[in-house]
Scaffold this active site. Structure first.
Site, mmCIF file in Angstrom:
data_model
loop_
_atom_site.group_PDB
_atom_site.id
_atom_site.type_symbol
_atom_site.label_atom_id
_atom_site.label_comp_id
_atom_site.label_asym_id
_atom_site.label_seq_id
_atom_site.Cartn_x
_atom_site.Cartn_y
_atom_site.Cartn_z
ATOM 1 N N LYS A 183 13.372 17.238 33.490
ATOM 2 C CA LYS A 183 12.813 17.904 32.303
ATOM 3 C C LYS A 183 12.111 16.917 31.372
ATOM 4 O O LYS A 183 10.998 17.187 30.910
ATOM 5 C CB LYS A 183 13.956 18.615 31.580
ATOM 6 N N ARG A 193 19.657 25.564 22.810
ATOM 7 C CA ARG A 193 20.618 25.241 23.855
ATOM 8 C C ARG A 193 21.656 26.333 24.059
ATOM 9 O O ARG A 193 22.554 26.200 24.872
ATOM 10 C CB ARG A 193 21.396 23.996 23.407
ATOM 11 N N ARG A 246 22.368 6.631 39.958
ATOM 12 C CA ARG A 246 21.791 5.652 39.017
ATOM 13 C C ARG A 246 22.725 4.451 38.843
ATOM 14 O O ARG A 246 23.921 4.611 38.589
ATOM 15 C CB ARG A 246 21.587 6.309 37.638
ATOM 16 N N ARG A 256 27.233 3.757 35.079
ATOM 17 C CA ARG A 256 27.806 4.236 33.809
ATOM 18 C C ARG A 256 28.986 5.149 34.129
ATOM 19 O O ARG A 256 28.916 5.953 35.054
ATOM 20 C CB ARG A 256 26.766 5.064 33.053
ATOM 21 N N ARG A 286 30.181 17.483 33.685
ATOM 22 C CA ARG A 286 29.163 17.636 32.635
ATOM 23 C C ARG A 286 28.261 18.821 32.965
ATOM 24 O O ARG A 286 27.889 19.591 32.071
ATOM 25 C CB ARG A 286 28.319 16.348 32.502
HETATM 26 P P1 AMP Z 1 20.804 14.727 23.994
HETATM 27 O O1 AMP Z 1 20.046 13.454 23.933
HETATM 28 O O2 AMP Z 1 19.948 15.915 24.289
HETATM 29 O O3 AMP Z 1 22.017 14.660 24.883
HETATM 30 O O4 AMP Z 1 21.371 15.007 22.503
HETATM 31 C C1 AMP Z 1 22.158 14.051 21.824
HETATM 32 C C2 AMP Z 1 22.979 14.725 20.723
HETATM 33 O O5 AMP Z 1 22.094 15.400 19.787
HETATM 34 C C3 AMP Z 1 23.901 15.839 21.206
HETATM 35 O O6 AMP Z 1 25.151 15.334 21.675
HETATM 36 C C4 AMP Z 1 24.077 16.660 19.931
HETATM 37 O O7 AMP Z 1 24.969 16.060 19.025
HETATM 38 C C5 AMP Z 1 22.675 16.609 19.328
HETATM 39 N N1 AMP Z 1 21.847 17.751 19.806
HETATM 40 C C6 AMP Z 1 20.837 17.711 20.699
HETATM 41 N N2 AMP Z 1 20.308 18.933 20.887
HETATM 42 C C7 AMP Z 1 20.991 19.792 20.102
HETATM 43 C C8 AMP Z 1 20.939 21.192 19.856
HETATM 44 N N3 AMP Z 1 20.052 21.993 20.472
HETATM 45 N N4 AMP Z 1 21.816 21.719 18.981
HETATM 46 C C9 AMP Z 1 22.705 20.949 18.359
HETATM 47 N N5 AMP Z 1 22.830 19.631 18.549
HETATM 48 C C10 AMP Z 1 21.987 19.037 19.403
#
Ligand code: AMP
Length: 236
Positions: free
Chosen positions: A28, A103, A142, A175, A186
């Site tokens: 993505k 999300r 990875r 990791r 996950r």
């Molecule tokens: P990511 O890099 O997409 O894994 O996002 C990192 C962190 O950002 C997540 O663990 C959340 O704390 C916050 N976050 C990202 N997208 C959202 C979303 N759509 N709604 C709420 N929190 C978000």
């Protein structure tokens, strides 16, 4: 009408707000960057926006920090506020590519309502579909050099000597959260709400489901084809 910028689709004067959906490992982020370049639209990735706000210590960043550090979702109101502010910036006048938000169905409904109040809506939802076992293989393959940070992938980008960094000979590490059993856990958490979002937009008839097993460039070409858009601005 005719002076609308080319490249935003057959009905080119409409704002092109795209939502990219896919599990981790589906490609993505890669597709979002390619589309952003080809369509000359900003790529609004929730995780990146939150990390930037946190690093710059803005009021939004201060609010989001504790949630991000705990690995929890930032409250909907804050997240929607951040996206609406990004979408109202001049950079997003022709549209944007949303990545990582909404999300959940709750976030999707709230975003739909907020956009509708401005006479706007998500135009298309691009769902990059990849079977779970392939996702596990991609993410769990990875490995990184703990010394210089060079990333490798067991099958697509292996080091010359298995398990050893090409650059400095250090033993590569995986990791903790990229181990296969952790990746499966996950995905079990991530996929159901993601499919709920796809179902939500399926009802509006705006979902384009793509086979994410195709080569990267083919996926990009198919997305552009499905949305009826031609590349504009910097090609590549
Ligand atoms: P990511 O890099 O997409 O894994 O996002 C990192 C962190 O950002 C997540 O663990 C959340 O704390 C916050 N976050 C990202 N997208 C959202 C979303 N759509 N709604 C709420 N929190 C978000």
């Amino acid at each position: 009408m005719t002076d609308a910028p080319a490249g935003t689709g057959a009905d080119g004067d409409e704002r092109l707000i795209l939502l990219l959906v896919g599990a981790m490992g589906a490609g993505k982020g890669t597709q979002a960057m390619a589309l952003s370049r080809k369509l000359n639209l900003p790529h609004l990735a929730s995780g990146n926006l939150f990390r930037a706000a946190t690093a710059a210590n803005t009021p939004l960043g201060q609010e989001a920090r504790a949630y991000i550090e705990r690995g929890e979702l930032v409250p909907d109101e804050t997240t929607i506020g951040m996206f609406m502010s990004e979408l109202s910036s001049p950079a997003a006048a022709r549209g944007a590519i949303l990545d990582g938000f909404p999300r959940s169905v709750g976030q999707a409904r709230a975003l739909d309502e907020t956009l509708a109040r401005q006479g706007d809506s998500i135009r298309r939802v691009i769902y990059i579909d990849v079977p779970t076992e392939e996702l596990v293989k991609r993410v769990a393959g990875r490995w990184t050099c703990p010394q210089c940070g060079t990333p490798y992938h067991e099958s697509t980008d292996p080091p010359r000597v298995p398990g050893i960094c090409d650059r400095d000979g250090t033993a590569l590490r995986q990791r903790d959260d990229d181990r296969p059993e952790v990746v499966r856990a996950r995905l079990d958490r991530q996929v159901p709400p993601m499919l709920d979002v796809v179902d939500h937009y399926e009802r509006a008839g705006i979902v384009e489901r793509l086979d994410g097993m195709q080569p990267i460039d083919d996926v990009t070409a198919e997305i552009l084809d499905r949305i009826g858009a031609s590349p504009q601005g910097a090609a590549g």
